[in-house]
Design a protein around this motif. Structure first.
Motif, PDB file in Angstrom:
ATOM      1  N   ASP A   1      42.387  58.809  26.091  1.00  0.00           N
ATOM      2  CA  ASP A   1      42.848  58.630  27.472  1.00  0.00           C
ATOM      3  C   ASP A   1      43.751  57.408  27.568  1.00  0.00           C
ATOM      4  N   ILE A   2      44.840  57.540  28.326  1.00  0.00           N
ATOM      5  CA  ILE A   2      45.704  56.404  28.635  1.00  0.00           C
ATOM      6  C   ILE A   2      45.234  55.819  29.966  1.00  0.00           C
ATOM      7  N   ILE A   3      44.720  54.615  29.928  1.00  0.00           N
ATOM      8  CA  ILE A   3      44.199  53.968  31.128  1.00  0.00           C
ATOM      9  C   ILE A   3      45.239  52.988  31.678  1.00  0.00           C
ATOM     10  N   ILE A   4      45.601  53.190  32.952  1.00  0.00           N
ATOM     11  CA  ILE A   4      46.548  52.287  33.611  1.00  0.00           C
ATOM     12  C   ILE A   4      45.786  51.403  34.585  1.00  0.00           C
ATOM     13  N   ASP A   5      45.876  50.092  34.402  1.00  0.00           N
ATOM     14  CA  ASP A   5      45.147  49.140  35.239  1.00  0.00           C
ATOM     15  C   ASP A   5      46.135  48.148  35.854  1.00  0.00           C
ATOM     16  N   VAL A   6      46.381  48.305  37.169  1.00  0.00           N
ATOM     17  CA  VAL A   6      47.298  47.392  37.876  1.00  0.00           C
ATOM     18  C   VAL A   6      46.574  46.678  39.011  1.00  0.00           C
ATOM     19  N   ASP A   7      45.275  46.569  38.859  1.00  0.00           N
ATOM     20  CA  ASP A   7      44.474  45.916  39.890  1.00  0.00           C
ATOM     21  C   ASP A   7      44.911  44.461  40.073  1.00  0.00           C
ATOM     22  N   GLY A   8      45.296  44.119  41.305  1.00  0.00           N
ATOM     23  CA  GLY A   8      45.641  42.731  41.616  1.00  0.00           C
ATOM     24  C   GLY A   8      47.072  42.354  41.335  1.00  0.00           C
ATOM     25  N   VAL A   9      47.921  43.324  40.931  1.00  0.00           N
ATOM     26  CA  VAL A   9      49.328  42.991  40.667  1.00  0.00           C
ATOM     27  C   VAL A   9      50.227  43.768  41.618  1.00  0.00           C
ATOM     28  N   ASP A  10      51.433  43.270  41.811  1.00  0.00           N
ATOM     29  CA  ASP A  10      52.405  43.901  42.695  1.00  0.00           C
ATOM     30  C   ASP A  10      53.133  45.011  41.946  1.00  0.00           C
ATOM     31  N   GLU A  11      52.841  46.254  42.303  1.00  0.00           N
ATOM     32  CA  GLU A  11      53.422  47.396  41.591  1.00  0.00           C
ATOM     33  C   GLU A  11      54.911  47.549  41.865  1.00  0.00           C
ATOM     34  N   LYS A  12      55.426  46.862  42.898  1.00  0.00           N
ATOM     35  CA  LYS A  12      56.850  46.949  43.212  1.00  0.00           C
ATOM     36  C   LYS A  12      57.695  46.019  42.340  1.00  0.00           C
ATOM     37  N   CYS A  13      57.053  45.104  41.667  1.00  0.00           N
ATOM     38  CA  CYS A  13      57.752  44.203  40.763  1.00  0.00           C
ATOM     39  C   CYS A  13      58.407  45.016  39.649  1.00  0.00           C
ATOM     40  N   ASP A  14      59.658  44.694  39.332  1.00  0.00           N
ATOM     41  CA  ASP A  14      60.402  45.475  38.335  1.00  0.00           C
ATOM     42  C   ASP A  14      59.669  45.552  36.994  1.00  0.00           C
ATOM     43  N   PHE A  15      59.138  44.412  36.547  1.00  0.00           N
ATOM     44  CA  PHE A  15      58.440  44.397  35.253  1.00  0.00           C
ATOM     45  C   PHE A  15      57.218  45.310  35.293  1.00  0.00           C
ATOM     46  N   VAL A  16      56.433  45.197  36.376  1.00  0.00           N
ATOM     47  CA  VAL A  16      55.217  46.009  36.499  1.00  0.00           C
ATOM     48  C   VAL A  16      55.567  47.485  36.612  1.00  0.00           C
ATOM     49  N   SER A  17      56.532  47.804  37.473  1.00  0.00           N
ATOM     50  CA  SER A  17      56.882  49.220  37.687  1.00  0.00           C
ATOM     51  C   SER A  17      57.436  49.862  36.412  1.00  0.00           C
ATOM     52  N   SER A  18      58.195  49.096  35.625  1.00  0.00           N
ATOM     53  CA  SER A  18      58.745  49.650  34.387  1.00  0.00           C
ATOM     54  C   SER A  18      57.644  49.934  33.377  1.00  0.00           C
TER      55      SER A  18
END
Length: 402
Positions: free
Chosen positions: A230-247
């Motif tokens: 399974d590929i687990i994506i964990d973005v808890d507590g981060v800004d998903e709109k940030c270019d680095f995070v969204s990429s």
């Protein structure tokens, strides 16, 4: 304008497919390792593998004959004192193990043994005569027999005769008048050839990619996606709109898409195998399939399909077989690898034991039977894949067992 857009999309798709080929090509039990390079720099993605999730009856079918310890685990566990008392002797012994093939024979490798002289290596290799399985580490069957002789014979006279016979196996008939001949031959008949034969006979752990179920006369295909990581994506507590995070999130989602593409491709291949090989799953013979036909139907390049079926297995009520067994041999698109190998096995099974068939004779028989042209090295390759000795070695084995 639309044509240019379509061409651009096709180029992007091909580039994406090429980048995902390692995922498509990897065996299912190595998928986690194939995926790891894609997320090594991604702080928001991780891979989880749960090997306890198997389809019903999977363990009973596939794990019942898995060896508890591999040949190499067995050998490495014995590299210690008193046989190998120094750091250097242990180092050389471990390198020798790297040069031992799956039959238990030693094959010199300049790259592996480059730091040591032949004399140094040979002095350490001689000690392998005292390791288990007996005969392992020898260069050929004669040396393996000599290793095993040390372990199985205590009588000096019988030992001396047995050693002479082994070293002069080509003229074994000249020793029949010796009073100890029968006793020496009885010892020789106990020897294993090849020395690691018990490890060859054990089935290795095989994880099928495709399951075929025969339920009330109808066939169903299932991908072994329970084994997929399974590929687990964990973005808890981060800004998903940030270019680095969204990429990075997009990269992880693309990886999930790659796994789905793999499942979809193998599922379609499974369906096509069922369509072409329907009779096989009810007890019939395999009918040769062409890579090009299945590639055309799937809209893929034959090389992509070739990669997709490498190291993949299909499980049905007829057992577990490689996907490539259903496809035509490279030498002839009309003849399957399985058919050639089966014919070769039958030739050897019924050959004249006084005059075993050479690879050249086997080649002639196959070319005549299937009306195809091959080269002798193809026959040699198939023979080795089937674990069949050369004609000279078979003649000696037949003489011993006569």
């Amino acid at each position: 304008m639309k044509l240019a857009q379509k061409l651009t999309q096709k180029v992007k798709l091909n580039q994406t497919l090429r980048s995902w080929l390692p995922i498509l090509q990897a065996p299912v039990d190595e998928l986690k390792e194939a995926l790891e390079p894609f997320i090594k720099d991604n702080p928001f993605a991780s891979i989880e593998q749960n090997k306890s999730r198997f389809p019903k009856n999977f363990y009973n079918e596939l794990y019942k004959s898995s060896p508890n310890e591999s040949l190499y685990e067995k050998l490495y566990s014995q590299i210690n004192a008193p046989l190998f008392p120094t750091t250097k002797s242990c180092q050389i012994a471990n390198l020798i193990i790297e040069c031992i093939n799956n039959e238990g024979y030693f094959e010199w490798d300049d790259k592996v043994l480059k730091e040591f002289s032949i004399d140094e290596v040979e002095r350490i290799r001689a000690r392998f005569a005292y390791l288990e399985p007996t005969g392992v580490g020898a260069k050929d069957y004669k040396e393996s027999f000599l290793f095993q002789l040390e372990d199985l014979c205590d009588d000096e006279k019988i030992y001396a005769l047995a050693k002479m016979i082994i070293c002069d196996m080509e003229n074994i008939g000249s020793y029949t008048k010796d009073k100890n001949y029968e006793a020496a031959l009885k010892i020789i008949k106990k020897f294993k050839n090849p020395p690691a034969i018990e490890y060859l006979e054990d089935e290795r752990e095989i994880i099928p990619d495709i399951f075929v179920y025969n339920i009330n006369g109808s066939i169903e295909v299932k991908i072994n996606d329970e084994y997929y990581p399974d590929i687990i994506i964990d973005v808890d507590g981060v800004d998903e709109k940030c270019d680095f995070v969204s990429s990075r999130i997009k990269e992880a989602k693309d990886l999930i898409d790659a796994l789905e593409m793999r499942k979809s491709t193998l599922y379609k291949i499974g369906l096509m195998i069922i369509e072409y090989q329907y009779d096989y799953f009810f007890g019939g013979d395999i009918k040769p399939m062409k890579l090009k036909d299945i590639a055309d139907d799937l809209g893929r390049n034959p090389s992509t399909i070739s990669r997709a079926i490498q190291n993949k297995f299909i499980s049905s009520q007829r057992g577990v077989v490689p996907l490539k067994s259903f496809f035509a041999a490279a030498a002839s698109e009309e003849i399957s690898n399985a058919a050639l190998k089966e014919f070769l096995k039958n030739l050897i099974k019924n050959e004249n034991r006084q005059k075993p068939l050479s690879d050249e004779s086997i080649l002639n028989s196959i070319e005549k039977e299937f009306d195809i042209k091959l080269v002798r090295r193809t026959i040699t390759k198939y023979r080795k894949m089937l674990g069949i000795a050369s004609s000279n070695e078979r003649k000696k084995i037949y003489a011993i067992n006569a």
